[in-house]
Design a protein around this motif. Structure first.
Motif, mmCIF file in Angstrom:
data_model
loop_
_atom_site.group_PDB
_atom_site.id
_atom_site.type_symbol
_atom_site.label_atom_id
_atom_site.label_comp_id
_atom_site.label_asym_id
_atom_site.label_seq_id
_atom_site.Cartn_x
_atom_site.Cartn_y
_atom_site.Cartn_z
ATOM 1 N N MET A 29 27.573 37.283 40.844
ATOM 2 C CA MET A 29 27.655 36.242 39.819
ATOM 3 C C MET A 29 28.919 35.403 39.959
ATOM 4 O O MET A 29 29.293 34.673 39.053
ATOM 5 C CB MET A 29 27.601 36.853 38.416
ATOM 6 C CG MET A 29 26.312 37.595 38.109
ATOM 7 S SD MET A 29 24.864 36.571 38.189
ATOM 8 C CE MET A 29 24.972 35.714 36.666
ATOM 9 N N GLY A 30 29.594 35.485 41.093
ATOM 10 C CA GLY A 30 30.826 34.741 41.316
ATOM 11 C C GLY A 30 30.643 33.236 41.268
ATOM 12 O O GLY A 30 31.598 32.493 41.028
ATOM 13 N N SER A 35 36.424 28.683 40.597
ATOM 14 C CA SER A 35 37.703 28.990 41.256
ATOM 15 C C SER A 35 37.685 30.346 41.959
ATOM 16 O O SER A 35 38.655 30.713 42.620
ATOM 17 C CB SER A 35 38.836 28.954 40.231
ATOM 18 O OG SER A 35 38.664 29.987 39.279
ATOM 19 N N ALA A 36 36.606 31.104 41.820
ATOM 20 C CA ALA A 36 36.545 32.442 42.417
ATOM 21 C C ALA A 36 36.179 32.353 43.895
ATOM 22 O O ALA A 36 35.327 31.566 44.294
ATOM 23 C CB ALA A 36 35.531 33.300 41.677
ATOM 24 N N ALA A 37 36.837 33.185 44.698
ATOM 25 C CA ALA A 37 36.536 33.247 46.127
ATOM 26 C C ALA A 37 35.497 34.333 46.406
ATOM 27 O O ALA A 37 34.802 34.288 47.414
ATOM 28 C CB ALA A 37 37.812 33.515 46.909
ATOM 29 N N ASP A 38 35.420 35.314 45.511
ATOM 30 C CA ASP A 38 34.490 36.432 45.664
ATOM 31 C C ASP A 38 33.078 36.016 45.260
ATOM 32 O O ASP A 38 32.887 35.080 44.493
ATOM 33 C CB ASP A 38 34.901 37.580 44.723
ATOM 34 C CG ASP A 38 35.633 38.683 45.441
ATOM 35 O OD1 ASP A 38 35.650 38.659 46.679
ATOM 36 O OD2 ASP A 38 36.174 39.567 44.745
ATOM 37 N N GLY A 44 37.503 40.378 33.148
ATOM 38 C CA GLY A 44 38.709 39.662 32.750
ATOM 39 C C GLY A 44 38.697 38.199 33.152
ATOM 40 O O GLY A 44 39.596 37.448 32.777
ATOM 41 N N SER A 45 37.700 37.765 33.902
ATOM 42 C CA SER A 45 37.602 36.356 34.309
ATOM 43 C C SER A 45 37.252 35.500 33.103
ATOM 44 O O SER A 45 36.374 35.847 32.313
ATOM 45 C CB SER A 45 36.512 36.175 35.366
ATOM 46 O OG SER A 45 36.778 36.921 36.507
#
Length: 193
Positions: A29-30, A35-38, A44-45
């Motif tokens: 679900m990244g 801004s997530a690379a994963d 906590g995001s």
């Protein structure tokens, strides 16, 4: 969500973005966090997602997210609205202020959003009335929310219909025959005693 399925305004409100904090890791679900690379979304995001999605993720057991109030309902704006709501151009800040407030009020632990909605409407009611009878409709409608504009337009339409009906004068109000006969009988009964 308690929604009207085919209501355009309800669809627009439910697509408003709200900030949410994810409480658990969500695999694959990244993509929700630009801004997530994963490819996984970490616990906590903080991500902004549409209200309909946030509400459904929050209503699960256990909840997957905690919803933060939109900026218009945070303390600083609430103070401004409680001080003088008529000076705020709610149309610029949030077109569907009242509807969005109804949706996010259930996520407000302190219960201040509901109070703010009521106080804001009470303060803006006079502004709404003046907009409904104003001849300069564009300027008077400018600071109103979409809902307030609909109510002002409906009030103006009703005012015009009443004025037209009163000017027409072809069907004046008269006492119904049944009421007149009833009064005559009452009067006759009173005179007998």
């Amino acid at each position: 969500m308690n929604s009207e399925y085919l209501s355009v305004s309800d669809i627009l409100v439910s697509h408003e973005k709200v900030s949410c904090k994810f409480l658990y890791d969500l695999p694959k679900m990244g993509f929700l966090d630009p801004s997530a690379a994963d490819e996984d979304l970490k616990a906590g995001s903080n991500v902004e997602i549409p209200l309909w999605l946030a509400d459904s993720l929050c209503s699960r057991r256990p909840p997957l997210v905690s919803i933060s109030l939109p900026k218009i309902f945070k303390d600083s704006y609430r103070e401004i609205l409680n001080a003088d709501a008529c000076t705020v151009d709610l149309h610029k800040l949030c077109q569907y202020f009242y509807e969005l407030g109804c949706y996010v009020a259930k996520h407000d632990i302190k219960g201040e959003v509901a109070t703010t909605l009521v106080n804001t409407f009470k303060q803006r009611f006079r502004l709404l009335l003046s907009a409904s009878v104003s001849t300069d409709s564009v300027a008077s409608m400018q600071p109103l929310t979409a809902t307030e504009r609909q109510h002002a337009a409906a009030a103006a339409e009703t005012e015009n219909a009443l004025t037209t009906w009163l000017r027409r004068g072809d069907c004046p109000l008269t006492t119904a025959n049944m009421v007149a006969n009833h009064r005559k009988r009452k009067r006759a009964e009173m005179e007998m005693f």
